[in-house]
Design an enzyme around this catalytic site. Structure first.
Site, PDB file in Angstrom:
ATOM      1  CG  MET A  30       3.818  12.243  30.926  1.00  0.00           C
ATOM      2  SD  MET A  30       2.477  12.027  32.076  1.00  0.00           S
ATOM      3  CE  MET A  30       1.126  13.273  31.615  1.00  0.00           C
ATOM      4  CB  ALA A  32      -0.301  11.665  23.600  1.00  0.00           C
ATOM      5  CG  LEU A  33       5.852  11.546  21.778  1.00  0.00           C
ATOM      6  CD1 LEU A  33       6.890  10.780  21.093  1.00  0.00           C
ATOM      7  CD2 LEU A  33       5.956  12.172  22.791  1.00  0.00           C
ATOM      8  CG  HIS A  37       5.258  16.006  23.366  1.00  0.00           C
ATOM      9  ND1 HIS A  37       4.110  15.753  22.970  1.00  0.00           N
ATOM     10  CD2 HIS A  37       5.626  15.807  24.144  1.00  0.00           C
ATOM     11  CE1 HIS A  37       3.721  15.313  23.914  1.00  0.00           C
ATOM     12  NE2 HIS A  37       4.005  15.180  25.539  1.00  0.00           N
ATOM     13  NE  ARG A 187      -4.675  16.181  31.293  1.00  0.00           N
ATOM     14  CZ  ARG A 187      -3.259  16.310  31.424  1.00  0.00           C
ATOM     15  NH1 ARG A 187      -2.811  17.340  31.604  1.00  0.00           N
ATOM     16  NH2 ARG A 187      -3.289  15.593  32.782  1.00  0.00           N
TER      17      ARG A 187
END
Ligand code: AMP
Length: 279
Positions: A30, A32-33, A37, A187
């Site tokens: 999704m 916001a690496l 990731h 997050r």
């Protein structure tokens, strides 16, 4: 790296990869690496010839009042990271490519979706299973890469792939952590400096509890003590702290192998999850 937002050019690019006989690895995200990731990308590159990463903030896996609107979006920076890591193609579909007008289908994986995050976030895993099934059909990869950070998600996807006859490999990649032990998460960007310092109590309490359980201690008492410690360290709510079978995710009140400890807890407005294996 090609950046593709529409299905037709995606299929054209993938057809070229296949014509060249390349093994295709898919890394769904999704955005916001972070280094977690990028570890998936690294493993995919080791095992495949062409890596396709996807970025799609999937609205159907967010519930009412969750952080869909606030979820960090930084596609330019993400694309630069993926490009530098040797990703061949970034699939960043528009919402209408994923869910065109009249869209009416959902994939629901029963059982394994029920407890843990499934109980705390009703409908979440239907959204995840649906979008991942669509990504599998769109890309038709030879292998797809998911983090153990979201261990229940990985289990749901493995079940869905078996049940719906996706035959490619589903590869789970161990959780990448900051040096103090906090699992990397998009997050974590929500945390203030004070919350970030306090957040380490979650993996610390989990590690201690896991050791005590593996040493033969009473599961319920150890988990209660760990919860109290987490709540005394700046977290204000615990959705769950549970010992579960690592394969079936069945709840365990006595330690039997293979087991994992799972937690979700709220600090400020942020909900953090983590899980660790017991040896
Ligand atoms: P997300 O962008 O949060 O949907 O995550 C995309 C993929 O990256 C999922 O398969 C996650 O499990 C994985 N991932 C997220 N954080 C980590 C981490 N700290 N270590 C390993 N994989 C991760």
């Amino acid at each position: 790296m090609q950046i593709v937002r529409q299905l037709d050019p995606l299929r054209d690019a993938l057809a070229e990869f296949r014509k060249a006989g390349l093994k295709i690895g898919l890394v769904p995200t999704m955005g916001a690496l972070h280094a977690g990731h990028m570890r998936l990308v690294e493993v995919a590159r080791e095992q495949c010839d062409a890596v396709v990463a996807s970025i799609f903030v999937n609205p159907t896996q967010f519930g009412e009042g969750e952080d869909l609107d606030a979820y960090p979006r930084q596609e330019v920076a993400d694309a630069a990271l993926l490009d530098a890591a040797g990703v061949e193609l970034l699939w960043a579909p528009t919402a209408d490519q994923m869910y065109p007008s009249g869209y009416a289908t959902s994939v629901s994986v029963t059982g394994i979706s029920d407890g843990l995050c499934g109980a705390a976030r009703p409908g979440h895993f239907d959204g995840v299973a649906t979008v991942v099934a669509k990504l599998f059909n769109q890309v038709r990869p030879d292998a797809a890469y998911f983090g153990e950070k979201d261990y229940q998600q990985l289990a749901v996807i493995r079940r869905m792939a078996r049940d719906l006859d996706f035959t490619h490999d589903i590869v789970g990649v161990p959780t990448v952590r900051d040096p103090d032990g906090l699992a990397l998460s998009s997050r974590n960007a929500y945390l203030t400096a004070e919350q970030r310092a306090n957040a380490v109590a979650l993996p610390e309490a989990m590690r201690e509890a896991a050791t005590a359980i593996a040493d033969g201690g009473k599961v319920a008492a150890i988990l209660e003590a760990a919860k109290a410690r987490i709540l005394a360290s700046g977290f204000h709510k615990i959705d769950y702290l549970e010992l579960r079978d690592a394969n079936t995710l069945a709840l365990l009140d006595v330690f039997t192998k293979p087991a994992r400890l799972f937690a979700a807890a709220h600090i400020g407005p942020t909900r953090l999850i983590d899980n660790i294996p017991l040896s």
